[in-house]
Enzyme design. Structure first.
Site, mmCIF file in Angstrom:
data_model
loop_
_atom_site.group_PDB
_atom_site.id
_atom_site.type_symbol
_atom_site.label_atom_id
_atom_site.label_comp_id
_atom_site.label_asym_id
_atom_site.label_seq_id
_atom_site.Cartn_x
_atom_site.Cartn_y
_atom_site.Cartn_z
ATOM 1 N N THR A 95 -3.101 -4.096 5.362
ATOM 2 C CA THR A 95 -1.829 -4.082 5.565
ATOM 3 C C THR A 95 -1.449 -3.266 3.759
ATOM 4 O O THR A 95 -2.090 -4.301 3.239
ATOM 5 C CB THR A 95 -1.549 -5.275 5.380
ATOM 6 O OG1 THR A 95 -1.824 -5.452 6.831
ATOM 7 C CG2 THR A 95 -0.116 -5.201 5.313
ATOM 8 N N LYS A 170 5.059 -3.143 9.640
ATOM 9 C CA LYS A 170 4.398 -4.475 9.050
ATOM 10 C C LYS A 170 4.578 -5.596 8.000
ATOM 11 O O LYS A 170 4.762 -6.661 8.486
ATOM 12 C CB LYS A 170 2.028 -4.029 8.688
ATOM 13 C CG LYS A 170 2.055 -5.090 8.138
ATOM 14 C CD LYS A 170 1.477 -5.794 9.318
ATOM 15 C CE LYS A 170 0.064 -6.885 9.298
ATOM 16 N NZ LYS A 170 0.281 -8.076 9.957
ATOM 17 N N LYS A 238 0.832 -11.333 -0.826
ATOM 18 C CA LYS A 238 0.503 -9.940 -1.237
ATOM 19 C C LYS A 238 2.009 -9.596 -0.533
ATOM 20 O O LYS A 238 2.386 -8.550 -0.206
ATOM 21 C CB LYS A 238 -0.966 -9.463 -1.338
ATOM 22 C CG LYS A 238 -1.474 -7.700 -1.254
ATOM 23 C CD LYS A 238 -1.300 -7.541 0.928
ATOM 24 C CE LYS A 238 -2.379 -7.666 0.863
ATOM 25 N NZ LYS A 238 -2.067 -7.244 2.321
#
Ligand SMILES: NC(=O)C1=CN([C@@H]2O[C@H](COP(=O)(O)OP(=O)(O)OC[C@H]3O[C@@H](n4cnc5c(N)ncnc54)[C@H](OP(=O)(O)O)[C@@H]3O)[C@@H](O)[C@H]2O)C=CC1
Ligand SMILES: O=CCCC(=O)O
Length: 293
Positions: A95, A170, A238
């Site tokens: 990701t 995502k 993150k």
């Protein structure tokens, strides 16, 4: 089919293991080499460097922690770029933000290779069970070659178009998920302080319109202040940070995501980053500093 696999963390280990169980030949590399051992016992070979994995395998998958890791494995010495060439494919399932993915894509293409980004929804258990949701974008021909691999790893794979679309989708999904986790944490806290049963709250949620597998799976462990890492909190933070940056870029106001990001940051400052992201509940309760990891 021989597949290279870079990154054997929680997800990479489960995914590489699944490929081995389904008859793929897999050559693995991990920065901390000792993590390769379990895969070797299952039949994997070891590549000494990312470059050597790419040299050996026509197709190489990466599952790395964050943009810095994804870039370093490609661009640094002994990295992917040293061996990628025409006829070889690189598939990054980490990701990351669209900019990172585009940088990698451009460099791979310049060397004659092909590239697909393919971040996943679903966590450790879904990786073990081949139930991930794969959000691919980039080279359509490479995507099609990888479908048999994606079919083993996931229950559904999407092809979304040009590089960046998988990465962005995502981040949007994880931004929603992180905000939901904060909402659940606040709800549990409020129920507790106002004298209600937490289990009853979970039961009621599960029967109603906001029932979802995440509350069902994580809620009972949260009540017991248990956070075995499936999706580490540092990675969720993150993803919130990268999603907020995407929001900046497009002038989208996201106050709920911003507040959730603060809670995840605070949890990190209390050294909860390696626990599951549901440990943000400790911050919401105000008990973070007292929680033993
Ligand atoms: N866990 C989950 O539920 C999910 C995670 N993801 C995403 O998948 C990716 C991997 O997650 P997960 O497996 O949980 O993470 P882990 O923290 O368990 O593993 C991270 C991996 O990245 C490697 N790594 C970190 N920094 C570097 C670096 N500088 N150079 C080379 N390798 C590096 C680690 O190597 P080392 O072992 O040496 O530390 C390890 O193999 C992340 O992008 C995450 O956001 C996506 C869906 C679900
Ligand atoms: O990126 C992590 C996603 C975790 C999940 O979908 O449960």
């Amino acid at each position: 089919m021989e597949v290279g696999f870079l990154g054997l963390g929680i997800m990479g280990k489960a995914m590489a293991s699944r490929l081995l169980k389904h008859g793929f030949r897999v050559t693995v590399w991990n920065r901390t080499r000792s993590k390769c051992q379990e895969l070797v016992e299952q039949g994997a070979s070891i590549g000494e460097t990312p470059a050597l994995v790419v040299k050996k395998c026509k197709y190489t998958i990466a599952m790395l922690s964050d943009p810095a890791a994804a870039l370093s494995v490609v661009f640094e010495k002994d990295g992917v770029l040293e061996q990628i060439s025409e006829g070889k494919g690189y598939i990054d399932m980490s990701t990351v933000d669209a900019e990172t993915s585009s940088k990698i894509s451009e460099a791979v293409l310049k060397k004659g290779g092909s590239f697909v980004e393919a971040p996943v929804s679903g966590s450790k258990k879904q990786a073990e069970d081949g139930q991930l949701i794969i959000l691919s974008a980039g080279d359509k021909a490479l995507y099609e070659v990888m479908v048999p691999v994606f079919d083993v790893l996931g229950k559904k794979s999407f092809f979304l178009g040009e590089v960046g679309k998988g990465a962005r989708l995502k981040l949007v999904v994880n931004m929603i998920m992180g905000s939901m986790m904060n909402a659940l944490s606040e709800g549990l806290c409020l129920a507790d302080r106002s004298g209600l049963s937490l289990q009853t709250l979970l039961d009621v949620l599960d029967l109603g319109g906001c029932a979802n597998p995440m509350f069902k799976l994580k809620g009972p462990a949260m009540i017991e202040s248990k956070y075995p890492p499936a999706f580490p909190l540092k990675h969720q933070q993150k993803d919130m940070r990268l999603a907020l940056s995407l929001g900046d870029e497009h002038a989208v106001s996201m106050p709920i995501a911003a507040a959730s990001n603060e809670a995840f940051k605070k949890a990190r400052s209390h050294e909860l980053g390696d626990l599951d992201f549901s440990a943000v509940y400790e911050v919401v309760k105000g008990t973070a500093s007292g929680h033993a990891a």
